[in-house]
Design a protein around this motif. Structure first.
Motif, short mmCIF file in Angstrom:
data_model
loop_
_atom_site.label_atom_id
_atom_site.label_comp_id
_atom_site.label_asym_id
_atom_site.label_seq_id
_atom_site.Cartn_x
_atom_site.Cartn_y
_atom_site.Cartn_z
N VAL A 178 0.94 -1.44 0.12
CA VAL A 178 -0.18 -0.15 0.18
C VAL A 178 0.78 0.96 -0.24
O VAL A 178 0.75 2.72 -0.62
N THR A 179 1.61 1.34 0.73
CA THR A 179 2.63 2.91 1.31
C THR A 179 3.59 2.42 -0.56
O THR A 179 3.65 3.75 -1.02
N LEU A 180 4.27 1.86 -0.88
CA LEU A 180 4.78 1.70 -2.03
C LEU A 180 3.49 2.17 -3.40
O LEU A 180 3.96 3.15 -4.08
N HIS A 181 2.53 1.77 -3.33
CA HIS A 181 2.07 2.92 -3.88
C HIS A 181 1.21 3.60 -3.83
O HIS A 181 1.23 4.72 -4.90
N LEU A 182 1.68 4.39 -2.57
CA LEU A 182 0.54 5.87 -2.00
C LEU A 182 2.27 6.36 -2.68
O LEU A 182 2.11 7.94 -3.51
N ILE A 183 3.73 6.40 -2.55
CA ILE A 183 4.74 7.21 -3.09
C ILE A 183 4.82 7.29 -4.75
O ILE A 183 5.34 8.03 -5.46
N GLU A 184 4.25 5.80 -5.20
CA GLU A 184 4.02 5.90 -6.90
C GLU A 184 3.64 7.01 -7.33
O GLU A 184 3.81 7.41 -8.31
N GLY A 185 2.58 7.47 -6.32
CA GLY A 185 0.78 7.45 -7.13
C GLY A 185 1.31 9.27 -7.27
O GLY A 185 1.07 10.28 -8.33
N LYS A 186 3.12 9.20 -6.07
CA LYS A 186 2.87 11.19 -6.04
C LYS A 186 4.17 11.63 -7.55
O LYS A 186 4.74 12.41 -7.41
#
Length: 248
Positions: A178-186
């Motif tokens: 989930v956190t990787l997706h958040l960072i990738e989304g940025k």
């Protein structure tokens, strides 16, 4: 970099006995409670210092790349390792028998002092990791880990799995995903199966929210060299990792 920073007379004590070796991911270089046979000075790739609280419950307490060395207990008159040291990212290194280093340390106080400065820098890194694990959010800790790994590699591609990240950060794998997706989304990284590509280093430093930078600056103060990747890149070349190894 530690080898490059040595006085020529000190390097002459060990230089002819350094052996270039390749390192394969997951190779164990040191085991808890066992004598240290060799010291490794990485040129490329990354080592992880692992603390095990119980069976199958590992926590990373330090990382070592081109800025450092394994076998630091030898510098403190201890021939055994308390923690495991594993190859986290494939690469290559200069390997030295532990007894050769020990004899060189007896011969040259200047060499000993030089390497002890790295021990101090590693101590600060470990303390920073403890602080981040205790106070930082998972997104900040993950950003810090990615930056620390990026510092030690020549590529913007980091070969790492979600499972490995969960182990290194002492958290659950779904949380990492989930956190990787958040960072990738940025727009800071691109995450694919088995690897992560750094796209925006400055953005990652902001995402780390102060958890990254102190140990790295202290290394520069102590050893007079800045080993960090200095470029802030929006696009990243993809380089293949080493696939052969010396088991040590």
């Amino acid at each position: 970099m530690l080898l490059n920073g040595m006085d020529p007379e000190d390097f002459a004590l060990i230089g002819s006995l350094l052996e270039p070796v390749q390192l394969e991911a997951k190779t164990v270089l040191e085991r808890p409670g066992e004598p240290i046979s060799f010291v490794y000075f990485p040129d490329e790739g990354m080592l992880s210092v692992i603390s095990r609280f119980e069976t199958s419950r590992d926590v990373e307490v330090g990382v070592v790349g081109r800025e450092g060395m394994s076998g630091t207990p030898l510098l403190l008159n201890d021939g055994r390792s308390t923690y495991a040291t594993n190859v986290q990212v494939s690469g290559y290194a200069q390997r030295l028998p532990a007894d050769v280093l020990t004899e060189a340390l007896r011969t040259s106080r200047r060499l000993h002092d030089h390497l002890l400065r790295f021990v101090r820098a590693a101590e600060i890194q470990t303390a920073s990791t403890a602080s981040a694990n205790g106070r930082a959010k998972l997104e900040e800790r993950l950003a810090r880990w990615l930056l620390m790994t990026h510092d030690r590699l020549s590529s913007d591609r980091l070969d790492v799995t979600h499972e490995l990240l969960a182990t290194m950060l002492a958290c659950r794998r779904p949380g990492v995903t989930v956190t990787l997706h958040l960072i990738e989304g940025k727009g800071l990284i691109r995450s694919n199966r088995g690897h992560i590509i750094i796209l925006d280093r400055e953005g990652l430093e902001q995402a780390a929210n102060g958890s990254y930078g102190l140990a790295e600056s202290e290394y520069t103060r102590l050893l007079g060299q800045d080993f960090r990747a200095r470029n802030s890149r929006r696009t990243a070349p993809v380089a293949a990792s080493a696939d052969s190894a010396e088991q040590g």
